[in-house]
Design a protein around this motif. Sequence first.
Motif, PDB file in Angstrom:
ATOM      1  N   ARG A 168      17.969 -24.206  16.682  1.00  0.00           N
ATOM      2  CA  ARG A 168      18.285 -22.164  16.531  1.00  0.00           C
ATOM      3  C   ARG A 168      19.421 -22.960  15.600  1.00  0.00           C
ATOM      4  O   ARG A 168      20.472 -23.345  15.748  1.00  0.00           O
ATOM      5  CB  ARG A 168      18.930 -22.840  17.692  1.00  0.00           C
ATOM      6  CG  ARG A 168      17.896 -22.165  18.635  1.00  0.00           C
ATOM      7  CD  ARG A 168      18.021 -21.116  20.470  1.00  0.00           C
ATOM      8  NE  ARG A 168      19.287 -22.088  20.864  1.00  0.00           N
ATOM      9  CZ  ARG A 168      18.190 -23.284  22.223  1.00  0.00           C
ATOM     10  NH1 ARG A 168      17.221 -23.556  22.336  1.00  0.00           N
ATOM     11  NH2 ARG A 168      18.818 -23.656  22.343  1.00  0.00           N
ATOM     12  N   THR A 169      19.459 -21.507  14.682  1.00  0.00           N
ATOM     13  CA  THR A 169      20.486 -21.646  13.674  1.00  0.00           C
ATOM     14  C   THR A 169      20.816 -19.279  13.620  1.00  0.00           C
ATOM     15  O   THR A 169      20.446 -18.679  13.516  1.00  0.00           O
ATOM     16  CB  THR A 169      20.220 -21.875  12.575  1.00  0.00           C
ATOM     17  OG1 THR A 169      20.076 -23.134  12.091  1.00  0.00           O
ATOM     18  CG2 THR A 169      20.900 -21.265  11.166  1.00  0.00           C
ATOM     19  N   ALA A 170      22.173 -19.422  13.880  1.00  0.00           N
ATOM     20  CA  ALA A 170      22.477 -17.979  14.310  1.00  0.00           C
ATOM     21  C   ALA A 170      22.813 -17.929  12.220  1.00  0.00           C
ATOM     22  O   ALA A 170      23.672 -18.036  12.394  1.00  0.00           O
ATOM     23  CB  ALA A 170      23.872 -17.953  15.089  1.00  0.00           C
ATOM     24  N   CYS A 171      22.255 -17.244  11.665  1.00  0.00           N
ATOM     25  CA  CYS A 171      22.425 -16.393  10.519  1.00  0.00           C
ATOM     26  C   CYS A 171      23.272 -15.869  10.565  1.00  0.00           C
ATOM     27  O   CYS A 171      23.244 -14.642  11.162  1.00  0.00           O
ATOM     28  CB  CYS A 171      21.069 -16.050   9.908  1.00  0.00           C
ATOM     29  SG  CYS A 171      20.021 -17.685   9.395  1.00  0.00           S
ATOM     30  N   VAL A 172      24.870 -15.667   9.633  1.00  0.00           N
ATOM     31  CA  VAL A 172      25.790 -15.037   9.488  1.00  0.00           C
ATOM     32  C   VAL A 172      25.585 -14.239   8.266  1.00  0.00           C
ATOM     33  O   VAL A 172      26.882 -15.083   7.780  1.00  0.00           O
ATOM     34  CB  VAL A 172      27.038 -15.106  10.853  1.00  0.00           C
ATOM     35  CG1 VAL A 172      28.127 -14.095  10.594  1.00  0.00           C
ATOM     36  CG2 VAL A 172      27.350 -15.301  11.667  1.00  0.00           C
ATOM     37  N   THR A 205      34.047 -18.425   5.686  1.00  0.00           N
ATOM     38  CA  THR A 205      31.999 -18.987   5.333  1.00  0.00           C
ATOM     39  C   THR A 205      31.577 -19.963   5.970  1.00  0.00           C
ATOM     40  O   THR A 205      32.787 -21.352   5.465  1.00  0.00           O
ATOM     41  CB  THR A 205      31.958 -18.686   3.937  1.00  0.00           C
ATOM     42  OG1 THR A 205      32.414 -18.972   3.492  1.00  0.00           O
ATOM     43  CG2 THR A 205      31.132 -16.789   4.062  1.00  0.00           C
ATOM     44  N   GLY A 206      30.892 -20.882   6.079  1.00  0.00           N
ATOM     45  CA  GLY A 206      30.287 -22.466   5.806  1.00  0.00           C
ATOM     46  C   GLY A 206      29.024 -22.933   6.826  1.00  0.00           C
ATOM     47  O   GLY A 206      28.333 -21.775   7.726  1.00  0.00           O
ATOM     48  N   SER A 207      28.981 -23.758   7.545  1.00  0.00           N
ATOM     49  CA  SER A 207      28.450 -23.960   8.608  1.00  0.00           C
ATOM     50  C   SER A 207      28.755 -24.548   9.877  1.00  0.00           C
ATOM     51  O   SER A 207      29.453 -26.294   9.367  1.00  0.00           O
ATOM     52  CB  SER A 207      26.962 -25.701   8.308  1.00  0.00           C
ATOM     53  OG  SER A 207      25.742 -25.777   8.954  1.00  0.00           O
ATOM     54  N   TYR A 208      28.641 -24.577  10.953  1.00  0.00           N
ATOM     55  CA  TYR A 208      29.635 -24.770  12.073  1.00  0.00           C
ATOM     56  C   TYR A 208      28.727 -24.748  13.916  1.00  0.00           C
ATOM     57  O   TYR A 208      27.370 -24.518  13.208  1.00  0.00           O
ATOM     58  CB  TYR A 208      30.781 -23.808  12.555  1.00  0.00           C
ATOM     59  CG  TYR A 208      31.310 -23.333  11.356  1.00  0.00           C
ATOM     60  CD1 TYR A 208      32.468 -23.964  10.684  1.00  0.00           C
ATOM     61  CD2 TYR A 208      31.440 -22.198  10.759  1.00  0.00           C
ATOM     62  CE1 TYR A 208      33.185 -23.698   9.341  1.00  0.00           C
ATOM     63  CE2 TYR A 208      31.997 -21.227   9.931  1.00  0.00           C
ATOM     64  CZ  TYR A 208      32.582 -22.402   9.217  1.00  0.00           C
ATOM     65  OH  TYR A 208      33.976 -21.620   7.994  1.00  0.00           O
ATOM     66  N   ARG A 209      29.229 -25.554  14.728  1.00  0.00           N
ATOM     67  CA  ARG A 209      28.049 -26.006  16.158  1.00  0.00           C
ATOM     68  C   ARG A 209      29.666 -24.707  16.749  1.00  0.00           C
ATOM     69  O   ARG A 209      30.588 -24.771  16.606  1.00  0.00           O
ATOM     70  CB  ARG A 209      28.190 -27.208  16.732  1.00  0.00           C
ATOM     71  CG  ARG A 209      26.861 -27.715  14.939  1.00  0.00           C
ATOM     72  CD  ARG A 209      26.353 -28.981  15.741  1.00  0.00           C
ATOM     73  NE  ARG A 209      24.776 -29.947  14.515  1.00  0.00           N
ATOM     74  CZ  ARG A 209      24.017 -29.663  14.498  1.00  0.00           C
ATOM     75  NH1 ARG A 209      23.636 -29.141  15.535  1.00  0.00           N
ATOM     76  NH2 ARG A 209      23.781 -29.929  14.068  1.00  0.00           N
ATOM     77  N   VAL A 275      25.570 -22.205  14.038  1.00  0.00           N
ATOM     78  CA  VAL A 275      26.284 -21.080  13.021  1.00  0.00           C
ATOM     79  C   VAL A 275      26.646 -21.560  11.363  1.00  0.00           C
ATOM     80  O   VAL A 275      27.483 -21.249  11.042  1.00  0.00           O
ATOM     81  CB  VAL A 275      27.676 -20.217  13.567  1.00  0.00           C
ATOM     82  CG1 VAL A 275      27.786 -19.323  12.888  1.00  0.00           C
ATOM     83  CG2 VAL A 275      27.324 -20.900  15.373  1.00  0.00           C
ATOM     84  N   TYR A 276      25.232 -20.308  11.207  1.00  0.00           N
ATOM     85  CA  TYR A 276      25.901 -20.796   9.209  1.00  0.00           C
ATOM     86  C   TYR A 276      26.395 -19.416   9.034  1.00  0.00           C
ATOM     87  O   TYR A 276      26.055 -18.065   9.048  1.00  0.00           O
ATOM     88  CB  TYR A 276      25.134 -20.976   8.566  1.00  0.00           C
ATOM     89  CG  TYR A 276      24.528 -21.311   7.057  1.00  0.00           C
ATOM     90  CD1 TYR A 276      25.419 -22.492   6.603  1.00  0.00           C
ATOM     91  CD2 TYR A 276      24.780 -20.280   6.739  1.00  0.00           C
ATOM     92  CE1 TYR A 276      25.200 -23.120   5.431  1.00  0.00           C
ATOM     93  CE2 TYR A 276      24.317 -20.855   4.952  1.00  0.00           C
ATOM     94  CZ  TYR A 276      24.627 -21.573   4.249  1.00  0.00           C
ATOM     95  OH  TYR A 276      25.061 -21.744   3.010  1.00  0.00           O
ATOM     96  N   VAL A 277      27.130 -19.515   8.405  1.00  0.00           N
ATOM     97  CA  VAL A 277      28.085 -17.979   7.329  1.00  0.00           C
ATOM     98  C   VAL A 277      28.109 -18.244   5.981  1.00  0.00           C
ATOM     99  O   VAL A 277      28.518 -19.241   5.292  1.00  0.00           O
ATOM    100  CB  VAL A 277      29.021 -17.931   8.112  1.00  0.00           C
ATOM    101  CG1 VAL A 277      29.526 -16.569   7.822  1.00  0.00           C
ATOM    102  CG2 VAL A 277      29.726 -18.600   9.768  1.00  0.00           C
TER     103      VAL A 277
END
Length: 284
Positions: A168-172, A205-209, A275-277
């Motif tokens: 599951r990826t929350a795209c921001v 910005t970036g890729s997080y959890r 979570v990808y921003v």
Amino acid sequence: MKRTLPALLVCASLLTVAGPPAQAVAPSPVSHAVLEPVSYPASDLVPGIPRAQRAPAAQEAAGRAQTRGRQPHIEYVPRSEAVRHGTRAAACSRATGPFQRQAERYLRREVDGRQSAGDCRAIRRFQQAHRIAPATGFAGPVTGAMVRVMRAKKDPNRAGRCPDRRERTACVDLNRQLMWVQQNGRVIFDPVAIRSGAPTMETRTGSYRIYLRHRSHISNLYGTSMPFAQFFDRGEALHGVYEDIFQGAGSHGCVNLTWSDARKLWDLLRKGDVVYVWGRKPSV
């Protein structure tokens, strides 16, 4: 300079201050056939329904009412077209708003960037359908934001900016000020409007959890509510707000959602989800 943890755990909205509010004046009926449409940049606009100064408790009470769908999203309009609560329906605006072309394109009107009587009626119906007030047909920034959300629903990741993963990826998307959730190439949470960090406090910005979830979080600095908080990077979180999501300059770095959207997101995401921003918040 990096922000300290206490400041990061606040993420409450920063409201812009533009001096004392001007007295609202209801617009006079105008004939589109007689007067040329006037174009207004976003910087010249004021809240279409002025709000009286409220104590913090009253503000939160009003916000809680909004979560039940009773409060509209307040559009920004030319100063002369602001209206008061309780007045009769305002006249259809002859003004050309900063998001006129976007509204015309979405509503399948002639895309000429000039307000017409037909454009105004179509935009007004769109505003009424999406609880935008005053529904005068003026294509201001709130109408533009809602158009972006609706355009994104068919394929929010058309540009491929958010990575397609099995998780599951929350795209921001900071560029469009919206977010969605996808998994295995399928959207499992439709795009919704967000409010990211204000200038000088931009959302990183970036890729997080997601590393911490707190259903009823309270800011440790300002004592403000952060319902359904899901923290993903050094204090920055996805969380709900009680005020209108389209008002104010932005957050202290968090990704704000409406209370109802944040609650739905809480039920979907879990600790460890991605979570990808990306992008940068536009100036208007």
